[in-house]
Scaffold this motif. Structure first.
Motif, PDB file in Angstrom:
ATOM      1  N   UNK A   9       0.844  -1.191   0.000  1.00  0.00           N
ATOM      2  CA  UNK A   9       0.000   0.000   0.000  1.00  0.00           C
ATOM      3  C   UNK A   9       0.880   1.242   0.000  1.00  0.00           C
ATOM      4  N   UNK A  10       0.325   2.337  -0.471  1.00  0.00           N
ATOM      5  CA  UNK A  10       1.022   3.615  -0.341  1.00  0.00           C
ATOM      6  C   UNK A  10       0.676   4.189   1.017  1.00  0.00           C
ATOM      7  N   UNK A  11       1.679   4.760   1.656  1.00  0.00           N
ATOM      8  CA  UNK A  11       1.502   5.306   2.992  1.00  0.00           C
ATOM      9  C   UNK A  11       1.969   6.756   2.973  1.00  0.00           C
ATOM     10  N   UNK A  12       1.117   7.643   3.458  1.00  0.00           N
ATOM     11  CA  UNK A  12       1.429   9.069   3.511  1.00  0.00           C
ATOM     12  C   UNK A  12       1.275   9.558   4.940  1.00  0.00           C
ATOM     13  N   UNK A  13       2.033  10.587   5.286  1.00  0.00           N
ATOM     14  CA  UNK A  13       1.844  11.185   6.603  1.00  0.00           C
ATOM     15  C   UNK A  13       1.770  12.702   6.481  1.00  0.00           C
ATOM     16  N   UNK A  14       1.046  13.288   7.414  1.00  0.00           N
ATOM     17  CA  UNK A  14       0.952  14.740   7.540  1.00  0.00           C
ATOM     18  C   UNK A  14       1.332  15.102   8.958  1.00  0.00           C
ATOM     19  N   UNK A  15       1.898  16.269   9.125  1.00  0.00           N
ATOM     20  CA  UNK A  15       2.259  16.784  10.439  1.00  0.00           C
ATOM     21  C   UNK A  15       1.369  17.977  10.722  1.00  0.00           C
ATOM     22  N   UNK A  16       0.808  18.023  11.921  1.00  0.00           N
ATOM     23  CA  UNK A  16       0.008  19.188  12.288  1.00  0.00           C
ATOM     24  C   UNK A  16       0.522  19.763  13.605  1.00  0.00           C
ATOM     25  N   UNK A  21       1.966  23.755  21.380  1.00  0.00           N
ATOM     26  CA  UNK A  21       3.359  23.663  20.956  1.00  0.00           C
ATOM     27  C   UNK A  21       3.806  22.260  20.591  1.00  0.00           C
ATOM     28  N   UNK A  22       2.948  21.273  20.778  1.00  0.00           N
ATOM     29  CA  UNK A  22       3.278  19.898  20.396  1.00  0.00           C
ATOM     30  C   UNK A  22       2.882  19.659  18.940  1.00  0.00           C
ATOM     31  N   UNK A  23       3.145  18.458  18.456  1.00  0.00           N
ATOM     32  CA  UNK A  23       2.867  18.107  17.073  1.00  0.00           C
ATOM     33  C   UNK A  23       2.147  16.766  17.027  1.00  0.00           C
ATOM     34  N   UNK A  24       1.318  16.591  16.010  1.00  0.00           N
ATOM     35  CA  UNK A  24       0.613  15.337  15.772  1.00  0.00           C
ATOM     36  C   UNK A  24       0.994  14.827  14.389  1.00  0.00           C
ATOM     37  N   UNK A  25       0.963  13.501  14.239  1.00  0.00           N
ATOM     38  CA  UNK A  25       1.187  12.877  12.936  1.00  0.00           C
ATOM     39  C   UNK A  25      -0.094  12.155  12.543  1.00  0.00           C
ATOM     40  N   UNK A  26      -0.528  12.361  11.303  1.00  0.00           N
ATOM     41  CA  UNK A  26      -1.683  11.663  10.759  1.00  0.00           C
ATOM     42  C   UNK A  26      -1.167  10.846   9.585  1.00  0.00           C
ATOM     43  N   UNK A  27      -1.316   9.531   9.677  1.00  0.00           N
ATOM     44  CA  UNK A  27      -0.795   8.613   8.663  1.00  0.00           C
ATOM     45  C   UNK A  27      -1.962   7.980   7.928  1.00  0.00           C
ATOM     46  N   UNK A  37      -1.119   9.809  15.598  1.00  0.00           N
ATOM     47  CA  UNK A  37      -0.259   9.745  16.793  1.00  0.00           C
ATOM     48  C   UNK A  37      -0.160  11.155  17.330  1.00  0.00           C
ATOM     49  N   UNK A  38      -0.633  11.372  18.540  1.00  0.00           N
ATOM     50  CA  UNK A  38      -0.727  12.702  19.134  1.00  0.00           C
ATOM     51  C   UNK A  38       0.414  12.987  20.105  1.00  0.00           C
ATOM     52  N   UNK A  86       0.389  11.989  25.752  1.00  0.00           N
ATOM     53  CA  UNK A  86       1.415  11.833  24.726  1.00  0.00           C
ATOM     54  C   UNK A  86       1.778  10.364  24.524  1.00  0.00           C
ATOM     55  N   UNK A  87       2.176  10.058  23.312  1.00  0.00           N
ATOM     56  CA  UNK A  87       2.636   8.715  23.019  1.00  0.00           C
ATOM     57  C   UNK A  87       1.534   7.724  22.683  1.00  0.00           C
ATOM     58  N   UNK A  88       0.337   8.185  22.494  1.00  0.00           N
ATOM     59  CA  UNK A  88      -0.768   7.273  22.174  1.00  0.00           C
ATOM     60  C   UNK A  88      -0.884   7.118  20.665  1.00  0.00           C
ATOM     61  N   UNK A  89      -1.162   5.931  20.237  1.00  0.00           N
ATOM     62  CA  UNK A  89      -1.382   5.641  18.830  1.00  0.00           C
ATOM     63  C   UNK A  89      -2.780   5.083  18.718  1.00  0.00           C
ATOM     64  N   UNK A  90      -3.593   5.662  17.831  1.00  0.00           N
ATOM     65  CA  UNK A  90      -4.944   5.187  17.680  1.00  0.00           C
ATOM     66  C   UNK A  90      -5.431   5.407  16.264  1.00  0.00           C
ATOM     67  N   UNK A  91      -6.378   4.600  15.878  1.00  0.00           N
ATOM     68  CA  UNK A  91      -6.971   4.757  14.560  1.00  0.00           C
ATOM     69  C   UNK A  91      -7.920   5.943  14.610  1.00  0.00           C
ATOM     70  N   UNK A  92      -7.837   6.777  13.583  1.00  0.00           N
ATOM     71  CA  UNK A  92      -8.744   7.927  13.505  1.00  0.00           C
ATOM     72  C   UNK A  92     -10.106   7.440  13.064  1.00  0.00           C
TER      73      UNK A  92
END
Length: 93
Positions: A9-16, A21-27, A37-38, A86-92
């Motif tokens: 599969x193709x996998x993409x990520x975005x940073x928000x 002041x923290x950052x989240x990743x949406x994959x 990942x928040x 912080x450090x939690x991974x969950x399906x959106x």
């Protein structure tokens, strides 16, 4: 896991950025899986996590790329998700 390996599969990520002041990743794993990942404290921490994701997904034959605005895959609106520690991974949803 065998299913994912057989179906590259193709996998993409975005940073928000977050207001705190923290950052989240949406994959996005095409076609329709979105994982968030928040709470990364720094961009360096986020980039280290993305590198680990790259290694894992490469083992499954699915390269990871940063989603560019012009060529971002169609993504479901992840909406406003509750922020967990912080450090939690969950399906959106």
């Amino acid at each position: 896991m065998a299913y994912l390996a057989a179906m590259a599969r193709r996998v993409y990520y975005r940073v928000s950025d977050r207001p705190d002041g923290c950052f989240d990743a949406v994959v996005t794993i095409e076609p329709d899986t979105v994982v968030r990942r928040d709470g990364f404290a720094s961009l360096a921490e986020l980039e280290e996590w993305i590198e680990g994701l790259r290694v894992l997904m490469a083992a499954l034959g699915a390269p990871v790329a940063k989603a560019e605005d012009a060529e971002a895959p169609a993504q479901r609106d992840v909406g406003t998700l509750p922020v967990r520690g912080p450090g939690r991974l969950r399906a959106a949803r």
